[in-house]
Design an enzyme around this catalytic site. Structure first.
Site, PDB file in Angstrom:
ATOM      1  N   ASP A  50      -0.931  -4.965   5.873  1.00  0.00           N
ATOM      2  CA  ASP A  50      -1.895  -5.841   5.209  1.00  0.00           C
ATOM      3  C   ASP A  50      -1.642  -5.935   3.706  1.00  0.00           C
ATOM      4  OD1 ASP A  50      -2.504  -3.056   5.272  1.00  0.00           O
ATOM      5  OD2 ASP A  50      -4.420  -3.531   4.308  1.00  0.00           O
ATOM      6  N   GLU A  51      -2.147  -6.989   3.125  1.00  0.00           N
ATOM      7  CA  GLU A  51      -2.288  -7.142   1.683  1.00  0.00           C
ATOM      8  C   GLU A  51      -1.009  -6.883   0.888  1.00  0.00           C
ATOM      9  OE1 GLU A  51      -7.011  -6.049   1.264  1.00  0.00           O
ATOM     10  OE2 GLU A  51      -5.577  -4.421   1.103  1.00  0.00           O
ATOM     11  N   ASN A  52       0.104  -7.308   1.424  1.00  0.00           N
ATOM     12  CA  ASN A  52       1.347  -7.223   0.675  1.00  0.00           C
ATOM     13  C   ASN A  52       1.535  -8.545  -0.046  1.00  0.00           C
ATOM     14  OD1 ASN A  52       3.927  -6.378  -0.201  1.00  0.00           O
ATOM     15  ND2 ASN A  52       4.836  -7.643   1.435  1.00  0.00           N
ATOM     16  N   HIS A  72       0.827  -1.214   0.000  1.00  0.00           N
ATOM     17  CA  HIS A  72       0.000   0.000   0.000  1.00  0.00           C
ATOM     18  C   HIS A  72       0.862   1.265   0.000  1.00  0.00           C
ATOM     19  CE1 HIS A  72      -3.982  -1.852   0.521  1.00  0.00           C
ATOM     20  NE2 HIS A  72      -3.374  -2.758   1.249  1.00  0.00           N
TER      21      HIS A  72
END
Lengths: 659, 659
Positions: free
Chosen positions: B308-310, B245
């Site tokens: 998150d969401e890496n 992000h």
């Protein structure tokens, strides 16, 4: 009968071709139109970060206004078949007095071209274009036309007093947006007063720390406001009102004062004695440092030093000041203030600034470089012009007086009969609407500035021939509605306040009655109630619009249809009266919900009864008995003299129904 | 039939005794009341600038709520016969996790006493008092009672994502006010994202200069927000989402990246590859300096690092990173991210901060001092608690999903059957409502946060026994209305948007139809239309409230009165249907005014026809012909499957009318 002459259309749902405000210099229409579609593209001939940002904002508003979502909002740099082209020659970083704001706007079937010398002219043209968008049925379009436009006066300002009540940054910014939408170009910020010192000084921190109750603009915030204004082609003029109106300075720095007193931030309103000491050299070194600091925050060439309403009582009571006067052979306090002004002028000049002040700054030795803003009036303003001083008109533009828009609109700084030479006329730079904030707070200020300032905006931009009161009234409602897109709450705050006052009742039911009420005009409201900075501004009067457009509409209806009490189009008049009867009745029902409503409950009862009589009279005049007619006369007298800070606006029209 | 169980009262004009939100721990009422009069005085036992300011604001709101103008708003320091006394023992400068927020509130005929250990407890008590004010007829009063109150969870938060769409300071501040009004105590600011870097860094100015399109908080502004929150007993937790992000970081500092690319601020939504490089030592020295700078702006002990969401795609494609993994024997990207986290944790610890992150920050070696915010859900959260980690629940509180309030309300972080020991339960600190901003801008965000967050506010403050869905629905409308006093536009923006969409038509006429529509729930709206950061959020769906209380009311009405298509209280049902018929008809009339309305025109036509059939059916079921009944079934099917980003909320209730 003040409103009898206006031909007011009930706000119509489609914008008409003539809804341009301010009215441009010339407009020629032709057949055909540019149809707005998803495929419409926007192109810039000369790109600059600031113009691009303006155009990006324009695109969002263009979509809002047209109701069309564009396929792409990316700005183009090559020719397209169906495009809006913005053509500028040069880029102006910061608008100055006299900057070129002219533009041409050409609309034909395939192209809209805005041509301007610079980005500021382009901003003005883009605002015109937004007002030109029309929507009917399934399409949005702009009618083919050719507009050529430039302002009548170079100085078209709005003063916001952030001192009597604190007005925070976001409220200032949304008002800047609204100013730009109607081509105003000066935001005059009244930053210091007896009731508050509203800007951070790093050199003299006790000014804002002790003089503001914590409500002030940091320098960073103020720079942000200046930048925001600049990006919309608006100058920001700061006012530091000296030597009077300075109580809040003296809380932190009593050594500047003319009396040996213990200063507190003023809570009351009026004219007070505290004044800077003009006889002490240290006063000038303080001002030198302070104004030098401020000069760096405000890029405009002018700084306003106020200078008004210094009564000189603290000067008279100070022996050292008297001695100083004697030593310098000053025979009056105004001579002493002239000396003070000269010293301040030197300081401003040193910091690269020009001076502007209110009428009182004038005395014979004043250099011609000083501009004068007149609260006193045209006579005063012209007398200065005849002496060679540039000036602005503010008398007649006092928004805190809550006057009808007509009053502001018809206040022409230079009417045709003005007794001035051409050179003298050119010294009249324009004017400023002034929003003094004794009776407004951050929630209600929008509703006192708008739509009233629309009158000033058109008066100062458009030529004498292009200003017409009826035409203005015909379009002002639509333009006022449009301003909501900037986040202004000048219309919606009425509903919110009424909800609170009525304990969350259904406002729709009684709002039509409230929309017939207007605040007391002039300064009558101060006579009705003693306000201080702490008094809550959530009375019924605060929820009222300054002018009742509904009362105007009714006046038009009656004047077009009724003669000596006999009316045509009776159904329309009766429908209006029936709405009022119902709304007044509903108001009576919620009237106990708060002190603020209770005061008007009896008024609503009287209005209800009067409207019922009027309804019957319009329905069949002959059937109204003498007793009824007498009762109507009594009611009208009682309503007119009802002791409250709001007035029932249609009272004069009602009288005509019983004639 | 999802709404069948709610007993919804149509919002009534007087506030009832039980309209407290969140519901306090215990409340005992007794006879009598404290009557609010002009002479009511307010006294503080212990004065502090911050508490005094809170009470001063309270006094203004107290006048608003009661409708009574007080003779004096000056705070007293000596006993009065008729007073509100605020009694505190100590002053807490900055609220921390676990700060005492308890208070007692005692109301009798002559006195209201708020007793709290500290000023924060007093803030909570003052908010309860404001909700207790009742108005009927000519008086305002508070019923005698004794309240004893303290929160169930110590962490009751709201996350605002200021990155996907920019949300300016004044909008944040009014939401802080609303949070305080319902006793929430954590504002979690999601400050960095692929789509924008929203805080000024003096050490690395290219972060905000190149990563934000000019929309970011200066440090001064952010300090102002932190101060504003602190003065209302609210902590501010900043989130700097790393290592994924991070596109906006890399625009200015590509050397931090894991790929050799040319970065632009992301305009699309979703999960993207750009990620900080965990294998470079310089990444950590950058983060050390940056987080050290930020640590000074945010006084709270926690800093949120996202995590998150890496997806690790850029890591996989980078040979040096692969080499680094091999060298350290990391077998997966999550092990590599664990290493990254440990390094960041060391940095935060050095700067005196604790770490919090999303579920993904967990791996076995994570120190127990790190707290975990769970977007994944209770199972995940409990598994962390069983390992000894403190945590928060956010799963189920996603405001951007536009769920019905019931969904948020019934999401209990610790239901009675939670399989955790007492010690583990104490590690569940609370939860946070999350306002991700892909589909909200500064104008619409209020209407997505409120009233939905009221559900979360009560759930996290009140005990299990004191949470009741029906009771919540009975009071939420009134409390939502009250929030308008803070300047929120969660209710009024609907009118403003509809005015724009309908070309300034009379919104009242068709608004009742719009108030039956709800946005698509979950992430369906993204499937309906591909949004980017540039797509205008002024569609019909943006004007809709997330939940139609009017549809709920109708559901209640029908479920109470109708069985197998035969209804009692027919007039009330018919009146409601008649209103909808008229509103839908009016909507069709304005339906051509913009693309945004046009899409729903056909839906309105179908709704109108269906409501007409329903009206006839309720009026006299036997007279409805088979053909009509068939037509109704077809219409209901068509309405339910109408392809649009809004849904007609009362469709299930309508079905019952034809059964």
């Amino acid at each position: 009968m003040k409103k009898i002459f206006f031909l007011l259309a009930i706000i119509v749902s489609t914008t008409k071709a003539q809804d341009l405000l301010p009215q441009p210099k010339s407009i020629n229409t032709s057949k055909g139109a540019f149809t707005i579609s998803k495929n419409t593209l926007i192109r810039l001939s000369l790109s600059s970060p600031e113009l691009n940002k303006y155009v990006q904002r324009f695109v969002q508003r263009f979509q809002n206004r047209s109701g069309v979502f564009l396929n792409t909002t990316q700005l183009q740099d090559t020719l397209s078949a169906h495009e809006i082209l913005i053509q500028t020659e040069t880029f102006v970083d910061t608008i100055k007095l006299g900057s070129d704001e002219s533009y041409k706007l050409e609309v034909n079937q395939n192209k809209i071209i805005i041509t301007a010398n610079n980005n500021i002219g382009a901003y003005r043209g883009l605002e015109t274009l937004l007002q030109l968008i029309q929507r009917t049925g399934k399409t949005a379009y702009v009618k083919s036309c050719m507009i050529s436009d430039s302002p009548r006066f170079p100085w078209r300002g709005l003063l916001i007093d952030v001192c009597r009540h604190w007005i925070p940054t976001h409220v200032i910014k949304r008002n800047i947006d609204a100013m730009a939408a109607v081509k105003m170009n000066v935001l005059h910020m009244h930053l210091t007063e007896d009731q508050g010192f509203r800007i951070e000084s790093k050199k003299f921190p006790k000014l804002h720390e002790l003089g503001s109750n914590g409500n002030y603009f940091t320098q960073e915030e103020m720079k942000g406001i200046v930048k925001y204004a600049k990006e919309r082609g608006i100058r920001v003029i700061p006012e530091f009102d000296i030597p009077g109106h300075t109580t809040s300075w003296l809380v932190g720095y009593p050594e500047l004062s003319s009396a040996n007193a213990d200063y507190q931030i003023e809570k009351n309103y009026g004219i007070f004695n505290p004044s800077l000491n003009p006889a002490k050299e240290s006063t000038y070194s303080f001002l030198d440092e302070f104004l030098g600091e401020m000069a760096l925050i405000f890029p405009d060439e002018y700084i306003h030093i106020g200078g008004d309403e210094n009564k000189g009582i603290d000067w008279d009571n100070n022996k050292k000041i008297q001695k100083f006067k004697d030593k310098n052979s000053y025979t009056s306090n105004s001579e002493l203030q002239a000396y003070f002004n000269t010293r301040v002028l030197d300081i401003l000049t040193k910091h690269g600034k020009k001076m502007i002040g209110w009428d009182e700054v004038f005395e014979e030795s004043l250099p011609l470089s000083v501009a004068i803003q007149s609260w006193r009036g045209k006579e005063s303003l012209y007398s200065f012009a005849k002496k060679g001083y540039a000036g602005l008109l503010s008398n007649g533009y006092y928004l805190d007086m809550a006057n009808d828009l007509k009053v502001y609109y018809e206040n022409n700084p230079l009417p045709l009969n003005a007794d001035l030479t051409q050179t003298e006329k050119e010294l009249i730079y324009g004017g400023e609407a002034t929003m003094w904030s004794e009776l407004v707070n951050e929630k209600t200020i929008d509703s006192r500035i708008w739509p009233a300032t629309l009158a000033v905006a058109e008066r100062l931009w458009s030529s004498n021939e292009n200003c017409n009161t009826n035409a203005f009234y015909n379009k002002v409602g639509a333009i006022s509605n449009q301003l909501e897109e900037h986040g202004l709450i000048h219309l919606t705050n009425q509903t919110i306040l009424l909800k609170q006052l009525s304990n969350q009742s259904d406002v729709n039911k009684f709002q039509p009655f409230v929309q017939l009420l207007e605040p007391l005009k002039g300064y009558e409201r101060h006579r009705f109630l003693k306000y201080t900075t702490h008094y809550p501004l959530n009375r019924l009067v605060d929820a009222c619009y300054t002018e009742s457009f509904r009362a105007n509409d009714f006046e038009t209806l009656v004047s077009q249809n009724c003669k000596t009490g006999i009316c045509k189009n009776r159904d329309e008049i009766k429908t209006t009266l029936a709405t009022w009867i119902k709304a007044a009745e509903q108001f009576v029902k919620v009237g106990n919900q708060s002190q603020g409503l209770m005061e008007a409950k009896l008024l609503a009862l009287k209005v209800q009864e009067l409207c019922e009589l009027a309804w019957r009279s319009v329905n069949s005049p002959s059937e109204l008995k003498e007793l009824d007619k007498d009762r109507a006369q009594v009611l009208m007298l009682e309503i007119e003299n009802f002791k409250l800070d709001v007035k029932f606006a249609p009272i004069q029209t009602m009288k005509r129904l019983f004639n």
